[in-house]
Write an enzyme that holds these catalytic residues in place. Structure first.
Site, PDB file in Angstrom:
ATOM      1  N   ILE A   2      -8.474  42.937  56.200  1.00 11.45           N
ATOM      2  CA  ILE A   2      -9.229  42.302  57.273  1.00 11.45           C
ATOM      3  C   ILE A   2     -10.252  41.370  56.618  1.00 11.45           C
ATOM      4  O   ILE A   2     -10.831  41.702  55.583  1.00 11.45           O
ATOM      5  CB  ILE A   2      -9.915  43.346  58.177  1.00 11.45           C
ATOM      6  CG1 ILE A   2     -10.509  42.685  59.420  1.00 11.45           C
ATOM      7  CG2 ILE A   2     -10.943  44.147  57.419  1.00 11.45           C
ATOM      8  CD1 ILE A   2     -10.963  43.685  60.474  1.00 11.45           C
ATOM      9  N   SER A   3     -10.451  40.219  57.189  1.00  9.08           N
ATOM     10  CA  SER A   3     -11.427  39.275  56.648  1.00  9.08           C
ATOM     11  C   SER A   3     -12.837  39.781  56.917  1.00  9.08           C
ATOM     12  O   SER A   3     -13.114  40.349  57.976  1.00  9.08           O
ATOM     13  CB  SER A   3     -11.245  37.897  57.298  1.00  9.08           C
ATOM     14  OG  SER A   3      -9.956  37.402  57.048  1.00  9.08           O
ATOM     15  N   LYS A   4     -13.719  39.539  55.949  1.00  6.62           N
ATOM     16  CA  LYS A   4     -15.118  39.902  56.146  1.00  6.62           C
ATOM     17  C   LYS A   4     -15.664  39.147  57.356  1.00  6.62           C
ATOM     18  O   LYS A   4     -15.296  37.991  57.584  1.00  6.62           O
ATOM     19  CB  LYS A   4     -15.959  39.515  54.920  1.00  6.62           C
ATOM     20  CG  LYS A   4     -15.644  40.286  53.685  1.00  6.62           C
ATOM     21  CD  LYS A   4     -16.645  40.029  52.565  1.00  6.62           C
ATOM     22  CE  LYS A   4     -16.856  38.577  52.275  1.00  6.62           C
ATOM     23  NZ  LYS A   4     -17.728  38.347  51.104  1.00  6.62           N
TER      24      LYS A   4
END
Length: 170
Positions: free
Chosen positions: A7-9
């Protein structure tokens, strides 16, 4: 999030959305318009986009993540926002022509080149934000493509690290 994906920050998601809003159509309308998301993942970014766009078409190539995103969004989202989202289990490199053109396109995976289908499905006045490998394989940067009447305009932004963009469905 499983299945070899990440998951992207939140700060990276925020930066990519900021870059989308820096585009002409987003400034003029106050929203991202019709948006194509490549890589639904668990649905987190999709939920955010649903609050910022008039319509979100989100493509996921991994069936377990597609199913997870459907379940998560059904739990997280009010019905009115769910109606604005269309989840598609398909090869994201092909985009989604049936709902094109898109005012905004955002990708959660990066490759060496942008798929031609993405560029073809971007509306005039639209903006694409995606991670791309630097020439010579020197890491990834965020790339912005603006489609203007006169053609495509590309700018590069900060370094990022995303999972590789792959074709096909699993």
């Amino acid at each position: 999030i499983g299945h070899g994906q990440t998951i992207s920050k939140p700060s990276v998601v925020a930066r990519m959305v900021e870059l989308l809003f820096d585009g002409r159509s987003a400034r003029d309308t106050g929203h991202l318009g019709r948006t194509l998301e490549i890589g639904t993942g668990c649905g987190y970014q999709t939920a955010l986009l649903a609050r910022l766009a008039t319509r979100v078409v989100s493509i996921e190539r991994l069936r377990p993540l597609f199913d997870k995103a459907q379940a998560n969004l059904a739990t997280w989202m009010p019905r009115r926002d769910l109606d604005q989202i269309r989840l598609v289990f398909a090869d994201g490199m092909l985009g989604h022509a049936p709902n094109a053109p898109y005012d905004s396109l955002i990708a959660a995976a990066g490759g060496e080149e942008l798929p031609v289908a993405w560029l073809d499905q971007l509306a005039v006045g639209g903006r694409l934000v995606a991670p791309m490998q630097r020439p010579g394989g020197r890491g990834q940067v965020l790339v912005v493509i603006d489609r203007r009447e006169s053609g495509l305009v590309r700018t590069e932004h900060e370094a990022v690290h995303f999972v590789p963009l792959k074709s096909g469905t699993v």
